[in-house]
Design a protein around this motif. Structure first.
Motif, PDB file in Angstrom:
ATOM      1  N   PRO A  60       0.834  -1.204   0.000  1.00  0.00           N
ATOM      2  CA  PRO A  60       0.000   0.000   0.000  1.00  0.00           C
ATOM      3  C   PRO A  60       0.871   1.257   0.000  1.00  0.00           C
ATOM      4  CG  PRO A  60      -0.042  -1.076   2.139  1.00  0.00           C
ATOM      5  CD  PRO A  60       0.725  -1.978   1.221  1.00  0.00           C
ATOM      6  N   GLU A  61       0.398   2.243  -0.726  1.00  0.00           N
ATOM      7  CA  GLU A  61       1.148   3.508  -0.837  1.00  0.00           C
ATOM      8  C   GLU A  61       1.154   4.217   0.520  1.00  0.00           C
ATOM      9  OE1 GLU A  61       0.515   7.846  -2.824  1.00  0.00           O
ATOM     10  OE2 GLU A  61      -0.324   6.145  -3.893  1.00  0.00           O
ATOM     11  N   ALA A  62       2.327   4.439   1.055  1.00  0.00           N
ATOM     12  CA  ALA A  62       2.461   5.114   2.347  1.00  0.00           C
ATOM     13  C   ALA A  62       2.998   6.529   2.139  1.00  0.00           C
ATOM     14  CB  ALA A  62       3.376   4.318   3.268  1.00  0.00           C
ATOM     15  N   ALA A  63       4.174   6.629   1.576  1.00  0.00           N
ATOM     16  CA  ALA A  63       4.814   7.927   1.318  1.00  0.00           C
ATOM     17  C   ALA A  63       5.410   7.839  -0.080  1.00  0.00           C
ATOM     18  CB  ALA A  63       5.894   8.207   2.347  1.00  0.00           C
ATOM     19  N   ALA A  64       4.650   8.286  -1.060  1.00  0.00           N
ATOM     20  CA  ALA A  64       5.062   8.126  -2.457  1.00  0.00           C
ATOM     21  C   ALA A  64       6.263   8.989  -2.815  1.00  0.00           C
ATOM     22  CB  ALA A  64       3.903   8.447  -3.390  1.00  0.00           C
ATOM     23  N   SER A  65       7.282   8.341  -3.336  1.00  0.00           N
ATOM     24  CA  SER A  65       8.453   9.033  -3.872  1.00  0.00           C
ATOM     25  C   SER A  65       8.508   8.887  -5.381  1.00  0.00           C
ATOM     26  CB  SER A  65       9.737   8.432  -3.296  1.00  0.00           C
ATOM     27  OG  SER A  65       9.777   8.574  -1.904  1.00  0.00           O
ATOM     28  N   TYR A  66       7.771   7.893  -5.877  1.00  0.00           N
ATOM     29  CA  TYR A  66       7.798   7.581  -7.303  1.00  0.00           C
ATOM     30  C   TYR A  66       6.378   7.497  -7.833  1.00  0.00           C
ATOM     31  CZ  TYR A  66      12.274   5.967  -5.546  1.00  0.00           C
ATOM     32  OH  TYR A  66      13.476   5.879  -4.903  1.00  0.00           O
ATOM     33  N   ALA A  67       6.227   7.774  -9.124  1.00  0.00           N
ATOM     34  CA  ALA A  67       4.932   7.644  -9.790  1.00  0.00           C
ATOM     35  C   ALA A  67       5.088   6.659 -10.936  1.00  0.00           C
ATOM     36  CB  ALA A  67       4.460   8.993 -10.320  1.00  0.00           C
ATOM     37  N   LEU A  68       4.169   5.710 -11.014  1.00  0.00           N
ATOM     38  CA  LEU A  68       4.173   4.742 -12.101  1.00  0.00           C
ATOM     39  C   LEU A  68       3.022   5.063 -13.034  1.00  0.00           C
ATOM     40  CD1 LEU A  68       5.420   2.177 -13.337  1.00  0.00           C
ATOM     41  CD2 LEU A  68       3.751   0.866 -12.016  1.00  0.00           C
ATOM     42  N   ASP A  69       3.366   5.413 -14.252  1.00  0.00           N
ATOM     43  CA  ASP A  69       2.359   5.691 -15.272  1.00  0.00           C
ATOM     44  C   ASP A  69       2.435   4.579 -16.301  1.00  0.00           C
ATOM     45  OD1 ASP A  69       0.296   7.062 -16.490  1.00  0.00           O
ATOM     46  OD2 ASP A  69       1.636   8.308 -17.682  1.00  0.00           O
ATOM     47  N   TYR A  70       1.305   4.263 -16.905  1.00  0.00           N
ATOM     48  CA  TYR A  70       1.285   3.204 -17.915  1.00  0.00           C
ATOM     49  C   TYR A  70       0.173   3.467 -18.916  1.00  0.00           C
ATOM     50  CZ  TYR A  70      -2.396   1.589 -14.813  1.00  0.00           C
ATOM     51  OH  TYR A  70      -3.514   1.528 -14.036  1.00  0.00           O
ATOM     52  N   ARG A  71       0.292   2.815 -20.039  1.00  0.00           N
ATOM     53  CA  ARG A  71      -0.747   2.869 -21.075  1.00  0.00           C
ATOM     54  C   ARG A  71      -0.998   1.444 -21.523  1.00  0.00           C
ATOM     55  NH1 ARG A  71       0.530   5.043 -26.784  1.00  0.00           N
ATOM     56  NH2 ARG A  71       1.789   3.261 -26.397  1.00  0.00           N
ATOM     57  N   LEU A  72      -2.247   1.003 -21.421  1.00  0.00           N
ATOM     58  CA  LEU A  72      -2.627  -0.353 -21.781  1.00  0.00           C
ATOM     59  C   LEU A  72      -3.249  -0.405 -23.164  1.00  0.00           C
ATOM     60  CD1 LEU A  72      -4.358  -1.524 -18.481  1.00  0.00           C
ATOM     61  CD2 LEU A  72      -2.151  -2.275 -19.365  1.00  0.00           C
ATOM     62  N   THR A  73      -2.933  -1.459 -23.893  1.00  0.00           N
ATOM     63  CA  THR A  73      -3.559  -1.728 -25.177  1.00  0.00           C
ATOM     64  C   THR A  73      -3.928  -3.202 -25.207  1.00  0.00           C
ATOM     65  OG1 THR A  73      -2.074  -0.123 -26.200  1.00  0.00           O
ATOM     66  CG2 THR A  73      -3.282  -1.566 -27.677  1.00  0.00           C
ATOM     67  N   THR A  74      -5.180  -3.504 -25.516  1.00  0.00           N
ATOM     68  CA  THR A  74      -5.606  -4.894 -25.644  1.00  0.00           C
ATOM     69  C   THR A  74      -6.366  -5.080 -26.944  1.00  0.00           C
ATOM     70  OG1 THR A  74      -7.676  -4.516 -24.453  1.00  0.00           O
ATOM     71  CG2 THR A  74      -5.797  -5.269 -23.149  1.00  0.00           C
ATOM     72  N   ALA A  75      -6.311  -6.303 -27.462  1.00  0.00           N
ATOM     73  CA  ALA A  75      -7.038  -6.626 -28.687  1.00  0.00           C
ATOM     74  C   ALA A  75      -7.416  -8.099 -28.673  1.00  0.00           C
ATOM     75  CB  ALA A  75      -6.191  -6.319 -29.914  1.00  0.00           C
ATOM     76  N   SER A  76      -8.660  -8.384 -29.015  1.00  0.00           N
ATOM     77  CA  SER A  76      -9.113  -9.766 -29.156  1.00  0.00           C
ATOM     78  C   SER A  76      -8.975 -10.170 -30.616  1.00  0.00           C
ATOM     79  CB  SER A  76     -10.583  -9.909 -28.748  1.00  0.00           C
ATOM     80  OG  SER A  76     -10.718  -9.856 -27.364  1.00  0.00           O
ATOM     81  N   VAL A  77      -8.410 -11.354 -30.821  1.00  0.00           N
ATOM     82  CA  VAL A  77      -8.197 -11.863 -32.173  1.00  0.00           C
ATOM     83  C   VAL A  77      -8.833 -13.240 -32.265  1.00  0.00           C
ATOM     84  CG1 VAL A  77      -6.459 -12.487 -33.888  1.00  0.00           C
ATOM     85  CG2 VAL A  77      -6.010 -10.613 -32.300  1.00  0.00           C
ATOM     86  N   ALA A  78      -9.657 -13.437 -33.276  1.00  0.00           N
ATOM     87  CA  ALA A  78     -10.294 -14.741 -33.472  1.00  0.00           C
ATOM     88  C   ALA A  78      -9.231 -15.785 -33.780  1.00  0.00           C
ATOM     89  CB  ALA A  78     -11.310 -14.663 -34.606  1.00  0.00           C
ATOM     90  N   GLN A  79      -9.270 -16.904 -33.057  1.00  0.00           N
ATOM     91  CA  GLN A  79      -8.279 -17.962 -33.237  1.00  0.00           C
ATOM     92  C   GLN A  79      -8.893 -19.239 -33.786  1.00  0.00           C
ATOM     93  OE1 GLN A  79      -4.751 -17.781 -32.516  1.00  0.00           O
ATOM     94  NE2 GLN A  79      -5.369 -15.667 -32.737  1.00  0.00           N
TER      95      GLN A  79
END
Length: 161
Positions: A60-79
Motif C-alpha cells: 500500500p502507498e504510504a509515502a510516495a516518492s515515485y509515480a508509475l504511469d502506464y498505457r494499456l492496449t488490448t485486442a481480441s483476435v479470433a483464433q
C-alpha cells in the motif's frame, strides 16, 4: 552431506563475486519501491485489475516518492474458426507501456514495454463467453503487472544507504 555444503558455499561465493543484491533484501530495489509508488488512477476495468495486482506486489502507498504511469492496449483476435465462420476461441493480446518517475525531480528512472497474451473459449452461452472473456482480461492484467514488476525490480531505484 559435505557435497551439499560445498555446493552452498560455491553458490554464495558466485553470488558475492557478481555483486548481486536480493531484490527484497537490504539495499534491494524491492525495498526501495515498497509502499513508495503512486499508481495512476484506473480509468477502466483493465487498469483497475492492473492496479490491484501492482498494489499487491508494491504494498500500500504510504509515502510516495515515485509515480508509475502506464498505457494499456488490448485486442481480441479470433483464433478458432469453424468452417461455418463461427469463432470458437479468441486470443487476447495485451501491451503495457510504463514509466517510473521520481516525483521530486520529474526524472524518468526506468521505462519499458511488456506484452503477453491469453485466450478464452467462445463456445457455450453468451453469459459463459462473457465470463470467460472477463476472466481472460483479469489474467492478462496479472501477467502484465508481474512483468512490469520484474522490470522495476531489475532496473528501478536502489534505496539510499
Amino acid at each position: 552431506m559435505w557435497l551439499r555444503n560445498l555446493i552452498a558455499v560455491a553458490a554464495l561465493a558466485v553470488t558475492a563475486a557478481c555483486n548481486m543484491t536480493p531484490a527484497y533484501g537490504p539495499g534491494g530495489t524491492g525495498t526501495a519501491l515498497h509502499g513508495r509508488v503512486q499508481l495512476r488512477e484506473p480509468a477502466d476495468v483493465d487498469s483497475f485489475a492492473l492496479n490491484r495486482r501492482l498494489s499487491e506486489r508494491l504494498g500500500p502507498e504510504a509515502a510516495a516518492s515515485y509515480a508509475l504511469d502506464y498505457r494499456l492496449t488490448t485486442a481480441s483476435v479470433a483464433q478458432g474458426i469453424t468452417p461455418d465462420d463461427v469463432t470458437t476461441r479468441y486470443s487476447l493480446n495485451g501491451t503495457a507501456d510504463f514509466a517510473l518517475t521520481d516525483i521530486a525531480t520529474g526524472a524518468v528512472l526506468t521505462q519499458g514495454r511488456v506484452s503477453n497474451f491469453t485466450s478464452y473459449s467462445a463456445v457455450g452461452t453468451t453469459i459463459a463467453t462473457l465470463a470467460a472473456e472477463r476472466d481472460a482480461h483479469e489474467r492478462l492484467m496479472v501477467m502484465l503487472a508481474d512483468q512490469i514488476m520484474t522490470r522495476l525490480l531489475a532496473t528501478g531505484p536502489k534505496p539510499a544507504p
